[in-house]
Design a protein around this motif. Structure first.
Motif, PDB file in Angstrom:
ATOM      1  N   VAL A 271       0.839  -1.201   0.000  1.00 20.38           N
ATOM      2  CA  VAL A 271       0.000   0.000   0.000  1.00 20.38           C
ATOM      3  C   VAL A 271       0.875   1.251   0.000  1.00 20.38           C
ATOM      4  CG1 VAL A 271      -1.660   1.345   1.353  1.00 20.38           C
ATOM      5  CG2 VAL A 271      -1.928  -1.135   1.147  1.00 20.38           C
ATOM      6  N   LEU A 272       1.915   1.244   0.822  1.00 20.37           N
ATOM      7  CA  LEU A 272       2.794   2.409   0.935  1.00 20.37           C
ATOM      8  C   LEU A 272       3.509   2.690  -0.379  1.00 20.37           C
ATOM      9  CD1 LEU A 272       3.980   4.567   2.826  1.00 20.37           C
ATOM     10  CD2 LEU A 272       5.766   2.921   3.446  1.00 20.37           C
ATOM     11  N   ARG A 273       3.996   1.647  -1.025  1.00 16.68           N
ATOM     12  CA  ARG A 273       4.709   1.843  -2.296  1.00 16.68           C
ATOM     13  C   ARG A 273       3.783   2.421  -3.360  1.00 16.68           C
ATOM     14  NH1 ARG A 273       6.897  -3.748  -1.201  1.00 16.68           N
ATOM     15  NH2 ARG A 273       8.935  -3.438  -0.208  1.00 16.68           N
TER      16      ARG A 273
ATOM     17  N   ARG B 222       4.582   6.151  -4.890  1.00 10.91           N
ATOM     18  CA  ARG B 222       5.351   5.936  -6.114  1.00 10.91           C
ATOM     19  C   ARG B 222       5.518   7.249  -6.886  1.00 10.91           C
ATOM     20  NH1 ARG B 222       2.603   1.724  -8.319  1.00 10.91           N
ATOM     21  NH2 ARG B 222       3.946   0.275  -7.166  1.00 10.91           N
ATOM     22  N   GLY B 223       6.762   7.614  -7.148  1.00  5.79           N
ATOM     23  CA  GLY B 223       7.058   8.833  -7.885  1.00  5.79           C
ATOM     24  C   GLY B 223       7.097  10.097  -7.046  1.00  5.79           C
ATOM     25  N   ALA B 224       6.762   9.991  -5.772  1.00  6.75           N
ATOM     26  CA  ALA B 224       6.692  11.199  -4.942  1.00  6.75           C
ATOM     27  C   ALA B 224       8.050  11.885  -4.838  1.00  6.75           C
ATOM     28  CB  ALA B 224       6.165  10.856  -3.553  1.00  6.75           C
TER      29      ALA B 224
ATOM     30  N   LEU C 293      10.604  11.662  -6.853  1.00  5.49           N
ATOM     31  CA  LEU C 293      11.022  12.239  -8.126  1.00  5.49           C
ATOM     32  C   LEU C 293      10.444  13.639  -8.279  1.00  5.49           C
ATOM     33  CD1 LEU C 293      10.727   9.246 -10.640  1.00  5.49           C
ATOM     34  CD2 LEU C 293      12.822  10.421  -9.914  1.00  5.49           C
ATOM     35  N   GLN C 294       9.192  13.811  -7.858  1.00  2.81           N
ATOM     36  CA  GLN C 294       8.577  15.133  -7.905  1.00  2.81           C
ATOM     37  C   GLN C 294       9.247  16.089  -6.912  1.00  2.81           C
ATOM     38  OE1 GLN C 294       6.174  16.352 -10.038  1.00  2.81           O
ATOM     39  NE2 GLN C 294       6.631  14.426 -11.089  1.00  2.81           N
ATOM     40  N   VAL C 295       9.601  15.568  -5.739  1.00  2.00           N
ATOM     41  CA  VAL C 295      10.312  16.382  -4.746  1.00  2.00           C
ATOM     42  C   VAL C 295      11.635  16.877  -5.323  1.00  2.00           C
ATOM     43  CG1 VAL C 295      11.581  16.266  -2.556  1.00  2.00           C
ATOM     44  CG2 VAL C 295       9.239  15.372  -2.696  1.00  2.00           C
ATOM     45  N   LEU C 296      12.396  15.977  -5.935  1.00  2.00           N
ATOM     46  CA  LEU C 296      13.695  16.358  -6.495  1.00  2.00           C
ATOM     47  C   LEU C 296      13.540  17.284  -7.690  1.00  2.00           C
ATOM     48  CD1 LEU C 296      15.828  13.084  -6.266  1.00  2.00           C
ATOM     49  CD2 LEU C 296      15.654  14.969  -4.647  1.00  2.00           C
ATOM     50  N   TYR C 297      12.529  17.066  -8.495  1.00  2.00           N
ATOM     51  CA  TYR C 297      12.279  17.986  -9.607  1.00  2.00           C
ATOM     52  C   TYR C 297      12.057  19.399  -9.074  1.00  2.00           C
ATOM     53  CZ  TYR C 297       9.964  20.427 -13.414  1.00  2.00           C
ATOM     54  OH  TYR C 297       9.623  21.363 -14.350  1.00  2.00           O
ATOM     55  N   THR C 298      11.277  19.502  -8.004  1.00  2.00           N
ATOM     56  CA  THR C 298      10.965  20.806  -7.419  1.00  2.00           C
ATOM     57  C   THR C 298      12.211  21.474  -6.860  1.00  2.00           C
ATOM     58  OG1 THR C 298       8.718  20.088  -6.868  1.00  2.00           O
ATOM     59  CG2 THR C 298       9.580  21.997  -5.677  1.00  2.00           C
ATOM     60  N   THR C 299      13.011  20.732  -6.090  1.00  2.00           N
ATOM     61  CA  THR C 299      14.209  21.332  -5.498  1.00  2.00           C
ATOM     62  C   THR C 299      15.217  21.721  -6.568  1.00  2.00           C
ATOM     63  OG1 THR C 299      15.279  19.163  -5.157  1.00  2.00           O
ATOM     64  CG2 THR C 299      13.948  20.038  -3.335  1.00  2.00           C
ATOM     65  N   HIS C 300      15.357  20.911  -7.600  1.00  2.00           N
ATOM     66  CA  HIS C 300      16.337  21.209  -8.647  1.00  2.00           C
ATOM     67  C   HIS C 300      15.916  22.411  -9.485  1.00  2.00           C
ATOM     68  CE1 HIS C 300      18.885  17.335  -8.627  1.00  2.00           C
ATOM     69  NE2 HIS C 300      18.260  17.454  -7.471  1.00  2.00           N
TER      70      HIS C 300
END
Length: 277
Positions: A240-242, A246-248, A250-257
């Motif tokens: 359930v957690l995965r 899933r992809g969270a 990647l979105q965090v890193l996209y935002t910070t970058h």
């Protein structure tokens, strides 16, 4: 020895406290400046002997080590103020990731190093990210490494890696605290457990997990396999957690970058030679 700090915000104050508690700096050696006098007063009360500088120039003048703990867009003003009193033998430590070493070496006559700390350095844990300037000697590097070893695990990285390394090391505690807060909230809401009890259990779990992975050692996937068995409660919950996350990241890193790229452009423009006064 004189150790200068410019900036007494959250990270500047954290470093002063961590170094003093670790015994690698004495308050009498520290001279600090800030735009906010109340922060300076608080530090002076906490660490008797610490000296409050009248200006950034006073903090920089004659300091063997000078920590620049200011926001990226404040660098132009600070560098203009202190550059004339700095000498080639001094070492300037920038803790601000969007400010490039090449820019600092162009604008200042001294030795430069960029070191990104983490909030967990306050308890002598976590990493500190080292990026070396071209003017440092081997002795300089050893001294700085030993200094930060008292409050962290120093790790050398390429300057091009600073964003993702900072995501893991410096932003990571906030990201994990966010997930942990949701975990605690769920435990409280679903069972009525006291929040203090749930928080204690979760924090001890987090500490033990990190120790197990570092000391055994044990990879994240290996740890999941240790805790869960096929068809068991943990395995079902992990599924359930995965799916939910899933992809969270990647979105965090996209935002910070993306934010870092914007900051880098703005800082580069502010430090451009054409803007020198």
């Amino acid at each position: 020895m004189k150790i200068g700090f410019i900036g007494a915000g959250s990270m500047g104050s954290l470093l002063v406290g961590a170094f003093v508690r670790a015994g690698v700096m004495q308050p009498d050696d520290i001279v600090i400046s800030s735009r906010t006098s109340s922060k300076l007063t608080t530090l002076a009360d906490q660490y008797p002997g610490l000296q409050i500088a009248r200006s950034n120039r006073d903090a920089a003048n004659g300091a063997e080590y000078l920590f620049l703990c200011v926001k990226p867009m404040d660098f132009r003003c600070v560098l203009d103020e202190i550059s004339s009193v700095l000498t080639p033998n001094q070492i300037v430590i920038s803790i601000t990731s969007p400010v490039k070493i090449s820019s600092l070496e162009e604008l200042l006559p001294c030795k430069i190093v960029k070191i990104i700390p983490s909030v967990v350095n306050a308890v002598g844990s976590g990493a500190s990210l080292f990026m070396w300037g071209s003017r440092l000697t081997e002795e300089d590097q050893t001294t700085l490494w030993n200094l930060f070893s008292a409050i962290s695990q120093p790790i050398t990285i390429l300057e091009d890696e600073v964003r993702v390394a900072s995501d893991l090391s410096s932003c990571g505690p906030a990201f994990l605290a966010c997930l942990l807060e949701q975990f605690i909230d769920a435990a409280v809401m679903s069972t009525g457990m006291e929040r203090e009890t749930a928080t204690s259990l979760a924090c001890e779990m987090m500490l033990g997990t990190a120790r197990l992975m570092l000391e055994e050692p044990c990879s994240p996937s290996e740890l999941q396999a240790k805790v869960s068995v096929p068809g068991g409660i943990t395995a079902a919950a992990l599924d359930v957690l995965r799916k939910s996350t899933r992809g969270a990241f990647l979105q965090v890193l996209y935002t910070t970058h993306q934010k870092f790229a914007d900051d880098l452009d703005r800082v580069d423009s502010s430090l451009s030679p054409r803007e020198r006064t």
